[in-house]
Write a protein that holds these residues in place. Structure first.
Motif, PDB file in Angstrom:
ATOM      1  N   PRO A 649      -6.704  10.785  -4.134  1.00 43.38           N
ATOM      2  CA  PRO A 649      -7.026  12.096  -4.713  1.00 43.38           C
ATOM      3  C   PRO A 649      -8.481  12.492  -4.468  1.00 43.38           C
ATOM      4  N   GLU A 650      -9.374  11.485  -4.403  1.00 43.13           N
ATOM      5  CA  GLU A 650     -10.803  11.814  -4.234  1.00 43.13           C
ATOM      6  C   GLU A 650     -11.226  11.933  -2.772  1.00 43.13           C
ATOM      7  N   GLY A 651     -10.457  11.353  -1.851  1.00 41.62           N
ATOM      8  CA  GLY A 651     -10.869  11.361  -0.446  1.00 41.62           C
ATOM      9  C   GLY A 651      -9.993  10.428   0.354  1.00 41.62           C
ATOM     10  N   VAL A 652     -10.641   9.415   0.984  1.00 43.69           N
ATOM     11  CA  VAL A 652      -9.864   8.473   1.786  1.00 43.69           C
ATOM     12  C   VAL A 652     -10.248   7.055   1.421  1.00 43.69           C
ATOM     13  N   ARG A 653      -9.324   6.115   1.703  1.00 48.09           N
ATOM     14  CA  ARG A 653      -9.603   4.697   1.432  1.00 48.09           C
ATOM     15  C   ARG A 653      -9.196   3.890   2.647  1.00 48.09           C
ATOM     16  N   LEU A 654     -10.104   2.963   3.062  1.00 46.98           N
ATOM     17  CA  LEU A 654      -9.796   2.099   4.192  1.00 46.98           C
ATOM     18  C   LEU A 654     -10.045   0.660   3.740  1.00 46.98           C
ATOM     19  N   ARG A 655      -9.092  -0.223   4.070  1.00 46.91           N
ATOM     20  CA  ARG A 655      -9.234  -1.611   3.602  1.00 46.91           C
ATOM     21  C   ARG A 655      -9.040  -2.561   4.775  1.00 46.91           C
ATOM     22  N   VAL A 656      -9.941  -3.575   4.871  1.00 47.30           N
ATOM     23  CA  VAL A 656      -9.821  -4.601   5.911  1.00 47.30           C
ATOM     24  C   VAL A 656      -9.612  -5.922   5.181  1.00 47.30           C
ATOM     25  N   ARG A 657      -8.442  -6.534   5.406  1.00 46.18           N
ATOM     26  CA  ARG A 657      -8.122  -7.749   4.652  1.00 46.18           C
ATOM     27  C   ARG A 657      -7.875  -8.916   5.609  1.00 46.18           C
ATOM     28  N   ASP A 658      -8.512 -10.038   5.289  1.00 40.80           N
ATOM     29  CA  ASP A 658      -8.268 -11.224   6.123  1.00 40.80           C
ATOM     30  C   ASP A 658      -7.758 -12.355   5.244  1.00 40.80           C
ATOM     31  N   GLU A 708     -13.074  -7.815  -2.758  1.00 39.23           N
ATOM     32  CA  GLU A 708     -12.258  -8.662  -3.627  1.00 39.23           C
ATOM     33  C   GLU A 708     -11.953  -9.895  -2.788  1.00 39.23           C
ATOM     34  N   SER A 709     -12.104 -11.023  -3.393  1.00 42.94           N
ATOM     35  CA  SER A 709     -11.905 -12.226  -2.587  1.00 42.94           C
ATOM     36  C   SER A 709     -11.575 -13.427  -3.459  1.00 42.94           C
ATOM     37  N   VAL A 710     -10.784 -14.323  -2.908  1.00 45.80           N
ATOM     38  CA  VAL A 710     -10.523 -15.609  -3.561  1.00 45.80           C
ATOM     39  C   VAL A 710     -10.908 -16.655  -2.539  1.00 45.80           C
ATOM     40  N   GLN A 711     -11.796 -17.563  -2.961  1.00 45.35           N
ATOM     41  CA  GLN A 711     -12.282 -18.556  -2.010  1.00 45.35           C
ATOM     42  C   GLN A 711     -11.123 -19.365  -1.406  1.00 45.35           C
ATOM     43  N   GLY A 712     -11.166 -19.485  -0.107  1.00 46.09           N
ATOM     44  CA  GLY A 712     -10.126 -20.247   0.581  1.00 46.09           C
ATOM     45  C   GLY A 712      -8.868 -19.454   0.867  1.00 46.09           C
ATOM     46  N   GLN A 713      -8.782 -18.241   0.328  1.00 45.62           N
ATOM     47  CA  GLN A 713      -7.552 -17.452   0.537  1.00 45.62           C
ATOM     48  C   GLN A 713      -7.786 -16.154   1.293  1.00 45.62           C
ATOM     49  N   GLY A 714      -9.009 -15.752   1.419  1.00 45.77           N
ATOM     50  CA  GLY A 714      -9.281 -14.531   2.168  1.00 45.77           C
ATOM     51  C   GLY A 714     -10.057 -13.495   1.381  1.00 45.77           C
ATOM     52  N   SER A 715     -10.451 -12.459   2.116  1.00 46.00           N
ATOM     53  CA  SER A 715     -11.254 -11.404   1.487  1.00 46.00           C
ATOM     54  C   SER A 715     -10.695 -10.046   1.859  1.00 46.00           C
ATOM     55  N   SER A 716     -10.989  -9.095   0.989  1.00 43.43           N
ATOM     56  CA  SER A 716     -10.538  -7.742   1.262  1.00 43.43           C
ATOM     57  C   SER A 716     -11.692  -6.788   0.962  1.00 43.43           C
ATOM     58  N   PHE A 717     -12.156  -6.073   2.001  1.00 43.15           N
ATOM     59  CA  PHE A 717     -13.258  -5.119   1.837  1.00 43.15           C
ATOM     60  C   PHE A 717     -12.679  -3.704   1.816  1.00 43.15           C
ATOM     61  N   THR A 718     -13.034  -2.933   0.763  1.00 46.56           N
ATOM     62  CA  THR A 718     -12.481  -1.586   0.626  1.00 46.56           C
ATOM     63  C   THR A 718     -13.609  -0.556   0.694  1.00 46.56           C
ATOM     64  N   VAL A 719     -13.385   0.447   1.542  1.00 46.82           N
ATOM     65  CA  VAL A 719     -14.361   1.547   1.648  1.00 46.82           C
ATOM     66  C   VAL A 719     -13.689   2.801   1.128  1.00 46.82           C
ATOM     67  N   GLU A 720     -14.336   3.500   0.179  1.00 46.25           N
ATOM     68  CA  GLU A 720     -13.798   4.786  -0.301  1.00 46.25           C
ATOM     69  C   GLU A 720     -14.806   5.862   0.049  1.00 46.25           C
ATOM     70  N   LEU A 721     -14.282   6.945   0.620  1.00 46.27           N
ATOM     71  CA  LEU A 721     -15.192   8.021   1.047  1.00 46.27           C
ATOM     72  C   LEU A 721     -14.662   9.376   0.595  1.00 46.27           C
ATOM     73  N   PRO A 722     -15.524  10.262   0.156  1.00 47.07           N
ATOM     74  CA  PRO A 722     -15.076  11.634  -0.050  1.00 47.07           C
ATOM     75  C   PRO A 722     -14.921  12.281   1.332  1.00 47.07           C
ATOM     76  N   ARG A 723     -14.096  13.315   1.384  1.00 52.79           N
ATOM     77  CA  ARG A 723     -13.845  13.881   2.725  1.00 52.79           C
ATOM     78  C   ARG A 723     -15.008  14.746   3.211  1.00 52.79           C
ATOM     79  N   TRP A 724     -15.678  15.348   2.242  1.00 50.46           N
ATOM     80  CA  TRP A 724     -16.732  16.282   2.655  1.00 50.46           C
ATOM     81  C   TRP A 724     -18.056  15.880   2.026  1.00 50.46           C
ATOM     82  N   VAL A 725     -19.040  15.831   2.813  1.00 48.95           N
ATOM     83  CA  VAL A 725     -20.385  15.539   2.283  1.00 48.95           C
ATOM     84  C   VAL A 725     -21.281  16.705   2.652  1.00 48.95           C
ATOM     85  N   GLU A 726     -22.068  17.133   1.665  1.00 42.11           N
ATOM     86  CA  GLU A 726     -23.004  18.226   1.960  1.00 42.11           C
ATOM     87  C   GLU A 726     -24.022  17.741   2.984  1.00 42.11           C
ATOM     88  N   ASP A 727     -24.425  18.632   3.882  1.00 44.19           N
ATOM     89  CA  ASP A 727     -25.456  18.262   4.867  1.00 44.19           C
ATOM     90  C   ASP A 727     -26.765  17.974   4.153  1.00 44.19           C
TER      91      ASP A 727
END
Ligand code: ADP
Length: 727
Positions: A649-658, A708-727
């Motif tokens: 609802p606020e913009g976009v979300r991208l997650r990289v999980r290993d 978010e991460s659990v040692q020995g099980q992997g990590s997940s990095f989440t980026v949340e961005l609004p779609r529009w940013v004022e110049d």
């Protein structure tokens, strides 16, 4: 001019007693010199002649004081009438003189000089005489008589009578002089008394005077009254009867109120000994006013018995505070700089405040678990310290509590009467009745320590026995300013040392990191040169060239990261915003890194919602995505990497999980810091900059990044961005 009639001459012998009696009676009623002169004229004329002059010595010069001419009476000091030659002669010789003619000689003697002579001659005096006026063996004037009677009127008898009369007049004049002198002295004394009163009023020292040994009544000057904040006409004495006694207490250095008989003025008046420089704290109406230095000296009667005393009072509050402040500053600077540990510092700080600033001092700050608490509480009375420690352990500071407010706003607050700050025991009945209440604090001051990095904590200074005053408050803030300075210094010192250590570590890592691709590059180039001489080696050459290219790119990224650090720290990370598709960019990055992923055996699973458009900086987002995927690849232990992207609802979300090594909870809190790494450099390369730069970029685009991460099980990095940013 004067007219003369010559009444019949009385026999001086017969009238002598009568005349002198009358003279003494009349002189007794005289008031003032002029009155004495008038009396002389009235009584002596015409009994002793027709003409009487009185000349008196003024500052050593004989001057005409009065002249009488029968029958008209007094002619005071006629202009030009200087003392006659006869009077001057008598003044010089000090002996009486009688001259019974001839009339030319009499006229010469009665004139003051040639100028006056014709007038005197015209009056026609026949006899004259003059007698000195003496007092205490000193000549004070000359009394002269003249007669125009044809019969010798002035004779030896008359001369003797004149001498007696002169004695009366001299006495009267002397009495008059003494009376005037007395009057002058009285005036002078009155003026001096008035001057003295003015001096007492304006002098900036309290002065009290007691006129009896018991000091039941002490008169005070204005400054004295002002220091005690009492009306000028009040009796300041504590030895006064109960009904008159003022609500004052003088406390010694142990806080004990002195009984009246121990006070300096009372002691001086009772013992006859000086009592000097006694330092006492003054309390009026239960409020501490400041510190006084009192001295008292006894007054004695003629038999050298004490009959009262004079006391002086000086207000040394400001001086004492300045000294205390200096001492505190010196002590606190030394004590605070001796430790760079915050908790130790806060303990020291609270300890130093007792008892100089408060009876109870607490230092409130954030506990490791993130709640605001009393980190330390110090009590001036060692017997109450266990209770104070219990307060430190148990007193919960709820949201909205005044201490919270002070911590949040950085504004100091004085709460003179705690009971009126209804929210103090907001923790509920347990706290109201509990140990906090047991300390019996009556009044508190909240002094936030606002360092250059925000509020480091709040000093809570409490007093059980009295209300803290504005003066205490100002003083406490001054102390806090010094303390803050010390804390800031300690922090800067610590940070500087950490920064130096960090820099050294970083340079080591950077050197190591840059050397690895460089070595690979050099090796690749060497082989390229060596193999180029061998014909038919095209495929191998292409392989070495690709390696060189990859290492070159890696070197480029490392150098780019270093450049970004300096850009970000100097506040310059320019953004070029354009409309773009995040999913498409992700595909591009994945394609670019495909070979490397393949090399480490990581399978990439992508679930991207397309298109995901917004206005962002393409190359900076590329940097973020590349960093996240490289980390997943580096720490992913060759297991699959999942990338998802979609709208929110606020913009976009991208997650990289290993599914790699994961990150411990403590390390998760710091890996977004500059140069922060959570792995050993022996096993993993990297400068510890990627996440920091990524966070700076995402924040600048109005979004945020989290792990978010659990040692020995992997990590997940989440980026949340609004779609529009004022110049
Ligand atoms: P580096 O160049 O050291 O990887 P980063 O700023 O990118 O620097 O990452 C900081 C630290 O965070 C790394 O040193 C590593 O300890 C940890 N880290 C980052 N990503 C991951 C991940 N996917 N899995 C485990 N640890 C990670």
């Amino acid at each position: 001019m004067l007219e003369f009639e010559f009444p019949s001459v009385l026999s001086l012998q017969r009238a002598r007693g009568q005349l002198l009696g009358r003279m003494s009676r009349e002189l007794a009623t005289c008031c003032g010199r002029a009155d004495v002169f008038r009396c002389l004229g009235r009584v002596a004329l015409p009994e002793l002649g027709d003409w009487c002059d009185l000349d008196v010595l003024q500052e050593g010069v004989l001057q005409r004081a009065a002249a009488f001419r029968a029958p008209h009476g007094a002619v005071h000091g006629p202009p030009g009438n200087a003392p006659s030659l006869l009077a001057q002669r008598v003044a010089r010789s000090g002996r009486p003189e009688l001259c019974q003619g001839p009339c030319e000689r009499v006229a010469v003697l009665l004139s003051s000089g040639e100028e006056e002579l014709p007038r005197v001659q015209a009056a026609g005096p026949l006899d004259c005489m003059a007698v000195p006026l003496r007092w205490g063996g000193q000549l004070i004037g000359v009394l002269s008589f003249a007669s125009r009677e044809p019969e010798p009127h002035l004779d030896e008898d008359a001369l003797a009578l004149a001498e007696d009369l002169a004695g009366f007049i001299a006495l009267a004049l002397e009495l008059e002089r003494l009376r005037q002198e007395l009057e002058r002295t009285r005036h002078q004394a009155q003026r001096q008394a008035a001057d003295f009163r003015t001096l007492l009023d304006v002098i900036p020292v309290g002065i009290g005077i007691a006129y009896e040994r018991e000091c039941r009544y002490i008169q005070q000057n204005r400054w004295f009254a002002r220091l005690h904040d009492l009306p000028l006409d009040s009796n300041i004495s504590l030895s006064a009867p109960d009904t008159e006694r003022q609500p004052i207490r003088y406390l010694d250095e142990h806080g004990r109120a002195l009984p009246p008989e121990e006070l300096p003025m009372q002691r001086a008046a009772a013992t006859g000994q000086e009592v000097l420089d006694v330092e006492l704290d003054l309390e009026v109406h239960g409020q501490r006013r400041g510190t006084l230095v009192i001295s008292a000296v006894p007054l004695f009667d003629e038999e050298h018995r004490p009959r009262g005393c004079i006391g002086t009072i000086q207000d040394v509050t400001a001086r004492k505070r300045a000294t205390e402040a200096q001492r505190f500053l010196a002590e606190s600077s030394a004590a605070l700089s001796s430790s760079l540990d915050t908790e130790q510092t806060s303990r020291t700080l609270a300890r130093l405040c007792v008892p100089a600033l408060a009876t109870v001092a607490a230092f409130c700050g954030w506990r490791p678990e993130g709640t605001l608490g009393m980190l330390t509480v110090t009590h001036a009375d060692p017997a109450l310290q266990p209770l104070a420690d219990e307060v430190a352990r148990t007193f919960a500071i709820p949201e909205g509590h005044p201490i919270h407010e002070a911590m949040r706003t950085g504004r100091p607050r004085l709460i003179p009467v705690l009971e009126e700050a209804g929210d103090w025991y907001a923790g509920g009945e347990a706290q109201r009745q509990g140990p906090c209440k047991g300390l019996g604090i009556h009044s508190v001051m909240l002094i936030p320590l606002a360092t250059s990095h925000g509020v480091a904590g709040v000093l809570v200074l409490g007093s059980p026995e009295r209300a803290c005053t504005e003066d205490d408050f100002t003083f406490a803030q001054e102390y806090a300013a010094h303390a803050t300075y010390a804390i800031d210094n300690a922090r800067l010192y610590r940070e500087a040392r950490e920064a130096v250590a960090l820099r050294d570590e970083f340079l080591g890592i950077a050197g190591h990191e840059l050397r690895t691709p460089l070595t690979a590059l050099q090796l690749g180039l060497q082989r390229l040169v060596g193999e180029s001489a061998v014909p038919g080696e095209a495929a191998r050459l292409a392989k070495w060239a690709a390696t060189c290219q990859r290492q070159g790119e890696r070197l480029g990224r490392l150098v780019g990261d270093l450049l970004d650090v300096s850009r970000i720290t100097s506040g310059r990370l320019p953004m070029v915003l354009e409309e773009m598709d995040l999913s498409a960019l992700m595909e591009e990055v994945a394609a670019r890194m495909g070979q490397e992923l393949e090399k480490v055996g990581c399978r990439l699973v992508m679930k991207l919602q397309a298109p995901l458009t917004g206005r962002w900086d393409r190359s900076r987002l590329d940097q973020v995505l590349t960093n996240l995927v490289s980390n997943a690849m580096k720490y992913g232990q060759g297991r699959p990497i999942e990338i998802t992207a979609g709208a929110t609802p606020e913009g976009v979300r991208l997650r990289v999980r290993d599914e790699g090594i994961g990150i411990s909870p403590e390390d998760q809190a710091r890996i977004f810091g500059r140069f922060e790494r959570a792995v050993s450099e022996r096993h993993y390369g990297g400068l510890g900059l990627g996440l920091w730069i990524s966070q700076q970029i995402v924040t600048q685009l109005g979004g945020h990044i989290r792990v978010e991460s659990v040692q020995g099980q992997g990590s997940s990095f989440t980026v949340e961005l609004p779609r529009w940013v004022e110049d």
